[in-house]
Write a protein that holds these residues in place. Sequence first.
Motif, PDB file in Angstrom:
ATOM      1  N   ASN A 280       1.024  -1.145   0.112  1.00 42.04           N
ATOM      2  CA  ASN A 280       0.217   0.042  -0.013  1.00 42.04           C
ATOM      3  C   ASN A 280       0.921   1.417  -0.152  1.00 42.04           C
ATOM      4  O   ASN A 280       0.476   2.278  -0.642  1.00 42.04           O
ATOM      5  N   VAL A 281       2.005   1.271   0.810  1.00 39.51           N
ATOM      6  CA  VAL A 281       2.937   2.401   0.790  1.00 39.51           C
ATOM      7  C   VAL A 281       3.400   2.558  -0.469  1.00 39.51           C
ATOM      8  O   VAL A 281       3.507   3.727  -1.090  1.00 39.51           O
ATOM      9  N   ARG A 282       3.926   1.507  -1.247  1.00 38.23           N
ATOM     10  CA  ARG A 282       4.435   1.543  -2.470  1.00 38.23           C
ATOM     11  C   ARG A 282       3.257   2.097  -3.708  1.00 38.23           C
ATOM     12  O   ARG A 282       3.619   2.878  -4.400  1.00 38.23           O
ATOM     13  N   LEU A 283       2.103   1.616  -3.441  1.00 39.68           N
ATOM     14  CA  LEU A 283       1.180   2.155  -4.474  1.00 39.68           C
ATOM     15  C   LEU A 283       0.659   3.534  -4.377  1.00 39.68           C
ATOM     16  O   LEU A 283       0.647   4.363  -5.195  1.00 39.68           O
ATOM     17  N   LYS A 284       0.820   4.107  -3.049  1.00 35.03           N
ATOM     18  CA  LYS A 284       0.518   5.439  -2.883  1.00 35.03           C
ATOM     19  C   LYS A 284       1.677   6.261  -3.499  1.00 35.03           C
ATOM     20  O   LYS A 284       1.487   7.407  -3.831  1.00 35.03           O
ATOM     21  N   LYS A 285       2.868   5.607  -3.173  1.00 37.90           N
ATOM     22  CA  LYS A 285       4.063   6.484  -3.913  1.00 37.90           C
ATOM     23  C   LYS A 285       4.174   6.456  -5.425  1.00 37.90           C
ATOM     24  O   LYS A 285       4.264   7.597  -5.922  1.00 37.90           O
ATOM     25  N   ALA A 286       3.725   5.488  -6.003  1.00 38.69           N
ATOM     26  CA  ALA A 286       3.542   5.180  -7.385  1.00 38.69           C
ATOM     27  C   ALA A 286       2.602   6.223  -7.872  1.00 38.69           C
ATOM     28  O   ALA A 286       2.675   6.919  -8.943  1.00 38.69           O
ATOM     29  N   GLU A 287       1.486   6.294  -7.253  1.00 34.42           N
ATOM     30  CA  GLU A 287       0.450   7.211  -7.683  1.00 34.42           C
ATOM     31  C   GLU A 287       0.847   8.670  -7.651  1.00 34.42           C
ATOM     32  O   GLU A 287       0.823   9.573  -8.654  1.00 34.42           O
ATOM     33  N   ILE A 304      10.185   2.406  -7.221  1.00 38.41           N
ATOM     34  CA  ILE A 304       9.390   2.230  -5.906  1.00 38.41           C
ATOM     35  C   ILE A 304       9.567   0.620  -5.406  1.00 38.41           C
ATOM     36  O   ILE A 304       8.919   0.394  -4.624  1.00 38.41           O
ATOM     37  N   GLY A 305      10.492  -0.326  -5.914  1.00 39.19           N
ATOM     38  CA  GLY A 305      10.733  -1.438  -5.516  1.00 39.19           C
ATOM     39  C   GLY A 305       9.871  -2.763  -6.021  1.00 39.19           C
ATOM     40  O   GLY A 305      10.356  -3.809  -5.585  1.00 39.19           O
ATOM     41  N   PHE A 306       9.270  -2.574  -7.010  1.00 38.43           N
ATOM     42  CA  PHE A 306       8.368  -3.770  -7.627  1.00 38.43           C
ATOM     43  C   PHE A 306       9.329  -4.076  -8.955  1.00 38.43           C
ATOM     44  O   PHE A 306      10.311  -3.443  -9.317  1.00 38.43           O
ATOM     45  N   THR A 307       9.091  -5.323  -8.893  1.00 38.55           N
ATOM     46  CA  THR A 307      10.099  -6.089 -10.004  1.00 38.55           C
ATOM     47  C   THR A 307       9.171  -6.581 -11.139  1.00 38.55           C
ATOM     48  O   THR A 307       9.962  -7.006 -12.190  1.00 38.55           O
ATOM     49  N   SER A 308       8.072  -6.342 -11.193  1.00 39.28           N
ATOM     50  CA  SER A 308       7.096  -6.899 -11.988  1.00 39.28           C
ATOM     51  C   SER A 308       6.233  -5.925 -12.601  1.00 39.28           C
ATOM     52  O   SER A 308       5.266  -5.656 -11.773  1.00 39.28           O
ATOM     53  N   ARG A 309       6.340  -5.326 -13.747  1.00 35.52           N
ATOM     54  CA  ARG A 309       5.241  -4.240 -14.233  1.00 35.52           C
ATOM     55  C   ARG A 309       3.731  -4.971 -14.402  1.00 35.52           C
ATOM     56  O   ARG A 309       2.933  -4.008 -13.866  1.00 35.52           O
ATOM     57  N   SER A 310       3.507  -5.970 -14.772  1.00 35.96           N
ATOM     58  CA  SER A 310       2.306  -6.676 -14.958  1.00 35.96           C
ATOM     59  C   SER A 310       1.618  -6.796 -13.533  1.00 35.96           C
ATOM     60  O   SER A 310       0.300  -6.522 -13.499  1.00 35.96           O
ATOM     61  N   TYR A 311       2.438  -7.095 -12.469  1.00 32.15           N
ATOM     62  CA  TYR A 311       1.885  -7.271 -11.196  1.00 32.15           C
ATOM     63  C   TYR A 311       1.454  -5.817 -10.743  1.00 32.15           C
ATOM     64  O   TYR A 311       0.427  -5.644 -10.143  1.00 32.15           O
ATOM     65  N   PHE A 312       2.349  -4.911 -10.791  1.00 30.64           N
ATOM     66  CA  PHE A 312       2.084  -3.712 -10.393  1.00 30.64           C
ATOM     67  C   PHE A 312       0.908  -2.897 -11.018  1.00 30.64           C
ATOM     68  O   PHE A 312       0.122  -2.178 -10.261  1.00 30.64           O
ATOM     69  N   CYS A 313       0.541  -3.371 -12.458  1.00 28.49           N
ATOM     70  CA  CYS A 313      -0.582  -2.836 -13.079  1.00 28.49           C
ATOM     71  C   CYS A 313      -2.005  -3.235 -12.652  1.00 28.49           C
ATOM     72  O   CYS A 313      -2.919  -2.821 -12.484  1.00 28.49           O
ATOM     73  N   LYS A 314      -1.765  -4.627 -12.104  1.00 26.20           N
ATOM     74  CA  LYS A 314      -2.792  -5.472 -11.697  1.00 26.20           C
ATOM     75  C   LYS A 314      -3.424  -4.687 -10.306  1.00 26.20           C
ATOM     76  O   LYS A 314      -4.540  -4.439 -10.353  1.00 26.20           O
ATOM     77  N   ILE A 315      -2.436  -4.633  -9.496  1.00 27.87           N
ATOM     78  CA  ILE A 315      -2.799  -4.013  -8.189  1.00 27.87           C
ATOM     79  C   ILE A 315      -3.282  -2.689  -8.133  1.00 27.87           C
ATOM     80  O   ILE A 315      -3.987  -2.239  -7.240  1.00 27.87           O
ATOM     81  N   PHE A 316      -2.508  -1.981  -9.015  1.00 27.43           N
ATOM     82  CA  PHE A 316      -2.698  -0.483  -9.289  1.00 27.43           C
ATOM     83  C   PHE A 316      -4.261  -0.428  -9.629  1.00 27.43           C
ATOM     84  O   PHE A 316      -4.971   0.587  -9.084  1.00 27.43           O
ATOM     85  N   LYS A 317      -4.698  -1.144 -10.572  1.00 29.62           N
ATOM     86  CA  LYS A 317      -6.011  -0.969 -11.031  1.00 29.62           C
ATOM     87  C   LYS A 317      -6.932  -1.385 -10.061  1.00 29.62           C
ATOM     88  O   LYS A 317      -8.187  -0.794  -9.944  1.00 29.62           O
TER      89      LYS A 317
END
Length: 343
Positions: A280-287, A304-317
């Motif tokens: 949640n902290v990383r998502l807030k920073k990404a936003e 922000i420390g994620f290693t997978s773009r597809s995973y990031f896009c999924k949880i961001f959405k």
Amino acid sequence: MKTKRRNALHELLLLNKKLKGTVVNESGVPVLMVDSTIGSGQVNCVNLEEGLMAFEFDLTLNTDHELVMDWVESDQVCLFYCLKGNCFHKFYGHQVVTKLEELQTAVVFNDQDHKTKLIFKKDEHLVFNCIRINLKEYKNQLEEQSDTLTALLDSYDKTKGNLHVGKFNLEIGELIKKLENAKFADSIASLSYFNGVCHMILAKQIEQFQEDIEKGIQPATTLLKKELEMITELTDYINNYPEAPHSIDAISMKSGISPSKLQLGFKFMHDTTLGEYIRNVRLKKAEELIRNTDMNISEVVYSIGFTSRSYFCKIFKNKYNCSPKTYKKQVDGRPVKKEKKDV
């Protein structure tokens, strides 16, 4: 009836020295109204019988408040239940802090060296029920009480200065709701109904406590003050450095707290797991980066420390109801076309 109300009034006047407010009469029943300078709400008290008091705290406070229940000198057993909200318990002068959660039961054994301190958190609407048994006064009536109550009080000698946090119990919550209609009972019949419901709550609390003891269910794991302080420091560290490799093992090594205690601490303080908190902290920073910088999505992901773009896009959405690409276009004020694949 007059004697019981006089006893309840005396309890509220003693409590008022700990919790700022005014004791008033509502429909002939004494009530402690909280002063507006510290919040809103009230405390109700009913003297069920000799040595047996029922309290209901219905509060929303402006600041954190600590209430030490030390105005009764004798050894006591307190049966706690949070109908709404959460609060915290510790023994005065001791380090261990325990969270009492909504719809959860707790039995506390108090003595001269272990006096209960309740910690009410600011801006939290709390409806908290307490049935207090004064052992010195109440043991005189044991011959007339049920075997389950006798067993509870007999167990006191083995569990002095102990808090037993039980299971979540919806049935007790429903019983407490029934007290609302009889809270300001003025007739003998209404007061008898009120007392009857309180005794049912008492019986259910004791029944669950006995069942937990027989099944060997141990009190909930607790945290020391120094461990809570370390969790606070770790929280600040994660907030300030979301891009760091925050694995549970790495944080455990950094803090000296075991992985299980870390998870307990983050659940205790933030009502979430360590992994969920980091995400949640990383998502807030990404936003924030998407909204305020010219970085592209891939640059944001890896910064922000994620290693997978597809995973990031999924949880961001999941959090923001659109893909990072769409979100950035909306922030930039550009027209958004329907995406074939929202990644």
